[in-house]
Enzyme design. Structure first.
Site, mmCIF file in Angstrom:
data_model
loop_
_atom_site.group_PDB
_atom_site.id
_atom_site.type_symbol
_atom_site.label_atom_id
_atom_site.label_comp_id
_atom_site.label_asym_id
_atom_site.label_seq_id
_atom_site.Cartn_x
_atom_site.Cartn_y
_atom_site.Cartn_z
ATOM 1 N N CYS A 263 4.046 -74.705 -1.226
ATOM 2 C CA CYS A 263 5.111 -75.509 -0.627
ATOM 3 C C CYS A 263 6.386 -75.354 -1.434
ATOM 4 O O CYS A 263 7.481 -75.505 -0.927
ATOM 5 C CB CYS A 263 4.687 -76.967 -0.556
ATOM 6 S SG CYS A 263 4.180 -77.610 -2.142
ATOM 7 N N LYS B 232 -11.314 -85.498 3.801
ATOM 8 C CA LYS B 232 -11.375 -84.383 4.747
ATOM 9 C C LYS B 232 -10.586 -83.202 4.194
ATOM 10 O O LYS B 232 -9.360 -83.163 4.258
ATOM 11 C CB LYS B 232 -10.789 -84.778 6.116
ATOM 12 C CG LYS B 232 -11.213 -83.783 7.197
ATOM 13 C CD LYS B 232 -10.239 -83.617 8.317
ATOM 14 C CE LYS B 232 -9.210 -82.552 8.124
ATOM 15 N NZ LYS B 232 -9.698 -81.190 7.840
ATOM 16 N N GLU C 271 2.933 -85.683 2.039
ATOM 17 C CA GLU C 271 3.642 -84.587 1.359
ATOM 18 C C GLU C 271 3.581 -83.362 2.252
ATOM 19 O O GLU C 271 2.498 -82.899 2.603
ATOM 20 C CB GLU C 271 3.018 -84.334 -0.013
ATOM 21 C CG GLU C 271 3.276 -85.495 -0.977
ATOM 22 C CD GLU C 271 4.733 -85.933 -1.006
ATOM 23 O OE1 GLU C 271 5.616 -85.053 -1.135
ATOM 24 O OE2 GLU C 271 5.017 -87.134 -0.865
ATOM 25 N N GLU D 43 9.821 -72.870 7.789
ATOM 26 C CA GLU D 43 8.846 -72.555 6.737
ATOM 27 C C GLU D 43 7.936 -71.423 7.214
ATOM 28 O O GLU D 43 7.317 -71.527 8.275
ATOM 29 C CB GLU D 43 7.991 -73.783 6.390
ATOM 30 C CG GLU D 43 7.092 -73.515 5.192
ATOM 31 C CD GLU D 43 6.216 -74.697 4.798
ATOM 32 O OE1 GLU D 43 5.603 -75.311 5.686
ATOM 33 O OE2 GLU D 43 6.132 -75.002 3.584
#
Ligand code: NAD
Length: 530
Positions: free
Chosen positions: A334, A219, A300, A431
């Site tokens: 990231c 996906k 992750e 973030e």
């Protein structure tokens, strides 16, 4: 497409020579720049095609659709995709389960050959893949090339690692016995990938799963399904048997949840945000009726990464490293530097040089190869601008802070720098995932390290210093999965910088490292009396 039976006749191609990272394309060479422009035209002619779900090798259409759009020109449709729902999770898992019965017995050599065959196809169409990334997620040429190069590296590296794992044995042979340790696959895995490395991370997780004998429900992110569809074509061309990878773009909430919760799903390889990763973790932990295993999750997640600039650093190198790490791909990595932590004696000079350098960055349509392209979609742009506004109150805005208006109404945000930010401010902790850099003043190196470790994340970090004692101290005390000295904190290279983070950055899977494939296997010990 090959049938399952044909899977056993894929001609093994052994890896050639030692592993070597794919070289970057030098776009300053006229021939390469020309090839990229031609690829943009060629791929530009293919935009807007409709792609089907691929389940058990069958093309499946759905009533709901996902339109992937160019973030630099949102009116431009890159690809039209089906929207898998919960009902398709059942079909996809069933197809993967069926294929697993055969694929799990295919030799490591043949599975590795599939990946190596895919590498050859991708290398042949490297510029086209770069162009797809430019159109679908707004990567400039170098960023697109880095994503394609990393894809090639992951496939090459995991092919070799699978062969190494197949030759593994027990540390000791017990006297009078033959002892073996076989790394066998787990079963059906859900691979759920993000849009920011839509080729490398999507293909890397998929390749690791199938080369070790698992089958996959893939996906991709709804912001980048086209590059995944193109990868699926490559796999089929390389001889992928039906059902080994089932291609299912769909919504996270319905399809994603259903495949994660399915009792026959054995593992989930996920890369994405902390919030979704934790939700996947919780959902996977709940045992469903009929489930006979504990699901494994490889997660992750996000980061809040810092670069420490010590008073003794090579000043110009540090400024360049911070700018590249903070604003490459508009800060949407990231690993991006979202906090520069600068020692007091050089703080003011650093801020001034940083401001000058950021003022020189170009922002525009990535097809024309500026320093920075757009952010991925409208909601990302809104969220980033909100953070810039919060940051302007929490500190002092010295660059950017606004959207960049374009005739095509693309999602552009200025490179933004906010200085004098407190270590516990929101923009120091959360973030942002966009081109917003907080600059924080540290009293000394110990204070800088304390600030660097003060978030819930632990993904990447870097230190610029010429003092060996400081670097040695950071080696022990800086708590991140990927630590760099005197270089930027982005740009991990497969094999050299196995990638994954601590704490809320995830399960530290170390993609591109020697331990990674173990996560996709279980070890079976066989002892035979001689
Ligand atoms: P995201 O979490 O929004 O989405 C990731 C994937 O999860 C997508 O495919 C999405 O459709 C799917 N998803 C959403 N809800 C789901 C649900 N309830 N169940 C199952 N699947 C669901 O992340 P994103 O915006 O695509 O990517 C950006 C994030 O990824 C950032 O936080 C970034 O730091 C992180 N990231 C981490 C790494 C790493 O290696 N640690 C690498 C790249 C990106």
């Amino acid at each position: 497409m090959a049938t399952l039976e044909q899977a056993t006749v894929i001609l093994p191609r052994a890896p050639q020579g030692a592993f070597r990272n794919e070289p970057f394309i030098d776009f300053s060479q006229h021939a390469n720049a020309h090839a990229m422009r031609e690829a943009l035209t060629r791929v530009g002619d293919q935009l807007g095609h409709e792609y089907a779900l691929i389940i058990g090798g069958e093309r499946v259409k759905t009533s709901g659709k996902i339109e992937s759009r160019n973030p630099a020109r949102p009116a431009q449709v890159v690809g039209v995709h089906q929207k898998a729902g919960a009902e398709h999770a059942e079909l996809a898992v069933a197809a993967a389960l069926k294929a697993f019965e055969t694929w799990k017995f295919v030799s490591a050599e043949e599975r590795a050959a599939l990946l190596l065959g895919a590498v050859e196809i991708i290398r042949d169409r490297k510029f086209d893949f770069c162009a797809w990334l430019t159109y679908e997620v707004g990567k400039n040429w170098a960023e697109a090339d880095a994503d394609v190069g990393e894809t090639i590296d992951f496939l090459e590296f995991y092919a070799r690692e699978a062969l190494r794992l197949a030759g593994a044995t027990t540390p000791i042979q017990y006297p009078g016995e033959k002892n073996e340790l076989l790394y066998i696959p787990l079963g059906v895995g859900a691979v759920i990938s993000p849009w920011n490395f839509p080729f490398a991370i999507m293909a890397g997780m998929t390749a690791a799963a199938i080369v070790t004998g698992n089958t996959v429900v893939l996906k991709p992110s709804s912001d980048s399904p086209t590059i995944a569809a193109r990868f699926m074509e490559v796999l089929e061309e390389a001889g992928l048997p039906p059902g080994v990878v089932n291609f299912c773009p769909g919504s996270g909430a319905s399809f994603g949840n259903a495949v994660v919760a399915h009792p026959k799903t054995r593992f989930i390889a996920f890369t994405g945000s902390k919030e979704v990763g934790l939700d996947v973790h919780e959902r996977a932990a709940k045992t469903q009726p009929g489930q006979i295993w504990i699901k494994r999750t490889i997660l992750e997640m996000g980061g809040k990464d810092s670069i420490i600039v010590s008073a003794d650093a090579d000043f110009d190198a540090a400024v360049a490293g911070v700018v590249a790490s903070a604003f490459g791909f508009s800060g949407q990595k990231c690993s991006a530097c979202s906090r520069a932590i600068v020692e007091e004696p050089i703080y003011d000079a650093f801020v001034e040089r940083l401001r000058e350098k950021v003022a020189g960055l170009t922002v525009g349509d990535p097809a024309a190869n500026p320093n920075m392209g757009p952010v991925v979609n409208e909601s990302a742009m809104k969220s980033i601008l909100e953070y810039a506004a919060i940051g302007a109150k929490e500190g002092r805005l010295v660059a950017g802070g606004k959207a960049v208006e374009t005739p095509d109404k693309g999602y552009f945000v200025e490179p933004t720098v906010i200085v004098d930010v407190a270590p516990d401010a929101r923009i120091s902790q959360e973030e942002i995932f966009g081109p917003v850099l907080a600059v924080i003043k540290a009293r000394d190196f110990d204070h800088a390290l304390e600030i660097a470790n003060n978030t819930e994340f632990g993904l990447t970090g870097s230190v610029y210093s010429t003092d060996r004692r400081k670097l040695d101290h950071a080696r022990r005390a800086y708590h991140v999965g990927n630590l760099y000295f005197n270089r930027k904190c982005t740009g991990a290279m497969v094999g050299a910088h196995p990638f994954g983070g601590f704490n809320m950055s995830g399960t530290d899977s170390k993609a591109g490292g020697a331990d990674y494939l173990l996560l996709f296997t279980q070890a079976k010990s066989v002892g035979e009396k001689l």
